[in-house]
Design a protein around this motif. Structure first.
Motif, short mmCIF file in Angstrom:
data_model
loop_
_atom_site.label_atom_id
_atom_site.label_comp_id
_atom_site.label_asym_id
_atom_site.label_seq_id
_atom_site.Cartn_x
_atom_site.Cartn_y
_atom_site.Cartn_z
N GLU A 106 -2.95 -0.11 -2.77
CA GLU A 106 -3.55 0.90 -1.88
C GLU A 106 -3.73 2.23 -2.60
N TYR B 285 -5.72 -6.90 -2.31
CA TYR B 285 -4.90 -6.37 -1.21
C TYR B 285 -4.84 -7.39 -0.07
N LYS C 97 -6.75 -2.21 6.04
CA LYS C 97 -7.70 -2.96 5.23
C LYS C 97 -9.12 -2.81 5.76
#
Length: 256
Positions: free
Chosen positions: A10, A57, A80
């Motif tokens: 992130e 991710y 996300k």
């Protein structure tokens, strides 16, 4: 609790988003088309990297799905989706600037006034012959100017290509010279190694000879010293030039 892998990914994505934001702000201030194109290519590479990180991710999120509670999973999924939405906004900006650059290229080769052909037809009926001639001459002048601009672009492109080819040729020749010099250096080093080995062998031989000569000299000196100190020693042979003097003989004179 968020895993370290998700937090690290992130952080990388947020860094790329900041770089994209600054890059598009910088792109708005650039007026040159070629510089805009290069800047847009750099931003496109960053968007590709950002897309790859979002996929990574998502994989990490699916792997850690069973470890987190439902509220954490919901928060991570929302994050996300937010990142995907932000990336799509940058993709839309990229398409917008790409389309603008394409229009600029088309205008450069088409020349001004061609987009207004329909208006020119409508106005032609209201013009006199002289006005039509003047308008036609103006259009020809504009067309000539567009052709000149296109020729200038072509010449600049040819010059850049020629300079690039010359630079590549010079670099190739330089690389060839470097390879030849390396081969020469390698041969010289090999030859020098052989010479060093031969010199080493000669030095070792000379040292052995010097050592033997030194032992012989020491032995001779020792014999001389012993002979001088004890001249009557029969175990040592006399050395020429150092033998003790012979005893004088007495002659008896016989008188008559």
């Amino acid at each position: 609790m968020v895993s370290e892998e998700l937090a690290e990914i992130e952080g990388q994505i947020q860094d790329l988003f900041r770089a994209l934001s600054n890059g598009f702000q910088k792109l708005e201030k650039i007026k040159d088309s070629s510089r805009q194109s290069r800047q847009l290519e750099e931003l496109t590479d960053k968007m590709r990297e950002c897309k790859r990180l979002i996929k990574e991710y998502d994989r990490e999120l699916k792997d850690a799905d069973y470890k987190n509670d439902p509220s954490t999973n919901k928060m991570l999924n929302e994050k996300k989706q937010s990142m995907i939405k932000e990336l799509n906004s940058y993709v839309a900006l990229k398409k917008k600037y790409s389309s603008s650059l394409e229009h600029k290229r088309v205008d450069l080769f088409e020349g001004p006034g061609e987009g207004f052909a329909e208006d020119n037809v409508l106005l032609a009926s209201n013009m006199t012959n002289q006005q039509l001639l003047d308008h036609g001459n103006n259009m020809m002048d504009e067309t000539d100017q567009a052709i000149d601009r296109a020729k200038k672009v072509v010449h600049e492109t040819i010059n850049v290509g020629t300079e690039t080819a010359a630079a590549l040729k010079a670099q190739t020749e330089q690389m060839s010279r470097i390879v030849n010099e390396l081969d020469s250096i390698h041969f010289s080093i090999k030859k020098a190694s052989k010479l060093v080995k031969e010199i080493g062998r000669q030095v070792a031989t000379d040292r052995c000879i010097m050592a033997l000569l030194f032992l012989i000299v020491v032995g001779v000196i020792a014999i001389i010293i012993v002979k001088i100190v004890n001249p009557n020693n029969k175990d040592i042979r006399d050395i020429p030039g150092l033998a003790p003097p012979a005893p004088t003989r007495k002659l008896l004179w016989i008188s008559n």
